[in-house]
Write an enzyme that holds these catalytic residues in place. Sequence first.
Site, PDB file in Angstrom:
ATOM      1  N   TYR A 145       0.822  -1.197   0.000  1.00  0.00           N
ATOM      2  CA  TYR A 145       0.000   0.000   0.000  1.00  0.00           C
ATOM      3  C   TYR A 145       0.867   1.263   0.000  1.00  0.00           C
ATOM      4  O   TYR A 145       1.538   1.568   0.987  1.00  0.00           O
ATOM      5  CB  TYR A 145      -0.939   0.009   1.201  1.00  0.00           C
ATOM      6  CG  TYR A 145      -1.865  -1.174   1.285  1.00  0.00           C
ATOM      7  CD1 TYR A 145      -2.167  -1.939   0.163  1.00  0.00           C
ATOM      8  CD2 TYR A 145      -2.447  -1.549   2.493  1.00  0.00           C
ATOM      9  CE1 TYR A 145      -3.022  -3.037   0.242  1.00  0.00           C
ATOM     10  CE2 TYR A 145      -3.305  -2.633   2.581  1.00  0.00           C
ATOM     11  CZ  TYR A 145      -3.582  -3.370   1.455  1.00  0.00           C
ATOM     12  OH  TYR A 145      -4.424  -4.454   1.537  1.00  0.00           O
TER      13      TYR A 145
ATOM     14  N   ARG B  89     -16.195  -1.670  -2.547  1.00  0.00           N
ATOM     15  CA  ARG B  89     -15.377  -0.590  -3.124  1.00  0.00           C
ATOM     16  C   ARG B  89     -16.207   0.667  -3.393  1.00  0.00           C
ATOM     17  O   ARG B  89     -15.991   1.375  -4.362  1.00  0.00           O
ATOM     18  CB  ARG B  89     -14.668  -1.074  -4.388  1.00  0.00           C
ATOM     19  CG  ARG B  89     -13.801  -2.303  -4.172  1.00  0.00           C
ATOM     20  CD  ARG B  89     -13.060  -2.709  -5.430  1.00  0.00           C
ATOM     21  NE  ARG B  89     -12.414  -3.999  -5.279  1.00  0.00           N
ATOM     22  CZ  ARG B  89     -11.194  -4.211  -4.768  1.00  0.00           C
ATOM     23  NH1 ARG B  89     -10.501  -3.187  -4.332  1.00  0.00           N
ATOM     24  NH2 ARG B  89     -10.682  -5.426  -4.675  1.00  0.00           N
ATOM     25  N   GLY B  90     -17.179   0.915  -2.521  1.00  0.00           N
ATOM     26  CA  GLY B  90     -18.009   2.109  -2.623  1.00  0.00           C
ATOM     27  C   GLY B  90     -19.374   1.870  -3.209  1.00  0.00           C
ATOM     28  O   GLY B  90     -20.277   2.702  -3.047  1.00  0.00           O
ATOM     29  N   PHE B  91     -19.575   0.756  -3.909  1.00  0.00           N
ATOM     30  CA  PHE B  91     -20.878   0.473  -4.503  1.00  0.00           C
ATOM     31  C   PHE B  91     -21.974   0.445  -3.446  1.00  0.00           C
ATOM     32  O   PHE B  91     -23.091   0.943  -3.666  1.00  0.00           O
ATOM     33  CB  PHE B  91     -20.828  -0.869  -5.249  1.00  0.00           C
ATOM     34  CG  PHE B  91     -22.167  -1.407  -5.661  1.00  0.00           C
ATOM     35  CD1 PHE B  91     -22.904  -0.777  -6.650  1.00  0.00           C
ATOM     36  CD2 PHE B  91     -22.701  -2.538  -5.066  1.00  0.00           C
ATOM     37  CE1 PHE B  91     -24.153  -1.266  -7.038  1.00  0.00           C
ATOM     38  CE2 PHE B  91     -23.937  -3.041  -5.437  1.00  0.00           C
ATOM     39  CZ  PHE B  91     -24.669  -2.397  -6.431  1.00  0.00           C
TER      40      PHE B  91
END
Length: 333
Positions: free
Chosen positions: A55, A208-210
């Site tokens: 990351y 992932r935000g959906f």
Amino acid sequence: MQQRPLGPFTVSAIGLGCMNLSHAYGQPPSPEAGRELLARALDLGCTLFDTAALYGFGANEELVGPVLKPHRSKITLCSKGGMAGVQFPDGVKRVIDGRPEAIRRNCEDSLRRLGTDVIDLYYLHRWDKQVPIEESVGEMSRLVAEGKVRTLGLSEVSAATLRRAHAVHPITALQTEYSLWTRNPEIAVLDACRELGVAFVAFSPVARGFLGTLSDVSGFDAKDIRRSMPRFTPGHYAANRALLAPVQALADARGVTVAQLALAWLLHRGEHIIPIPGTTSVAHLEDNLAAADLALSADEMALLDGAINQRSVQGTRYNSTTQAEIDTEEFSA
């Protein structure tokens, strides 16, 4: 905050995936904003923090380490190796490398960046299919024997690979994407984890935000990894957004967010499941952690199950290149 067992540790029922603070979804927040979010997570009782050498090519561990260091005895710190940034003439690139020498190097680099003597839970970030899983986990077990790591985990592997690894050294946790729209763990891994006494750590639990506040996919940053994910192409995403109507209606009726429903759904799926949503927003962090106290009825669970699942979602989870790198079971077409 509700608590759940994670091997020898007791952790908050919902942890924090720290990736978003340095990696993957375009321009990350400032280090100051990242430190503020981590501090708020601590204030709210979050005790499980998940980072990785990959990351930000080490930047995330350098951000997380100093904030968590004063609280080290009260939290469970997780990192990952076997996939990291490697310097090439044209820049730093992601490389999957499960050779023992690479895993050892990754771990020692992570210890230095995190400013700690030991990592509580150390994952193999990806199984390098050129290296037998037994060799990679064997080296990880030596890190345990040397006191550099307390327990071991695997990420994005199948039930069969989990069993092979577990025969070499006890595996504490298996981490894979799991949410209403990604059900692959239900094929075999969830049951294998339950049988072996392995905790299941669910990354991207709000898809992932959906299942959060993402409504428009046209403005993704050039470095946002969702640009290459088929489910986020405009056509597929429009169809998938239409699936949210009954979920949004339930959220409105309960006075909660869709993300909170999604997290509560995961917690109700099994006592060995621990979601680790990531966010760059303090407000979203507060909402996410509050989901630990949200109770769902059998009818509400059935509504969520039926609204969004592997049969109704359009588009694959990864593109073909990335899919070839992982070992998780897949539903037949």
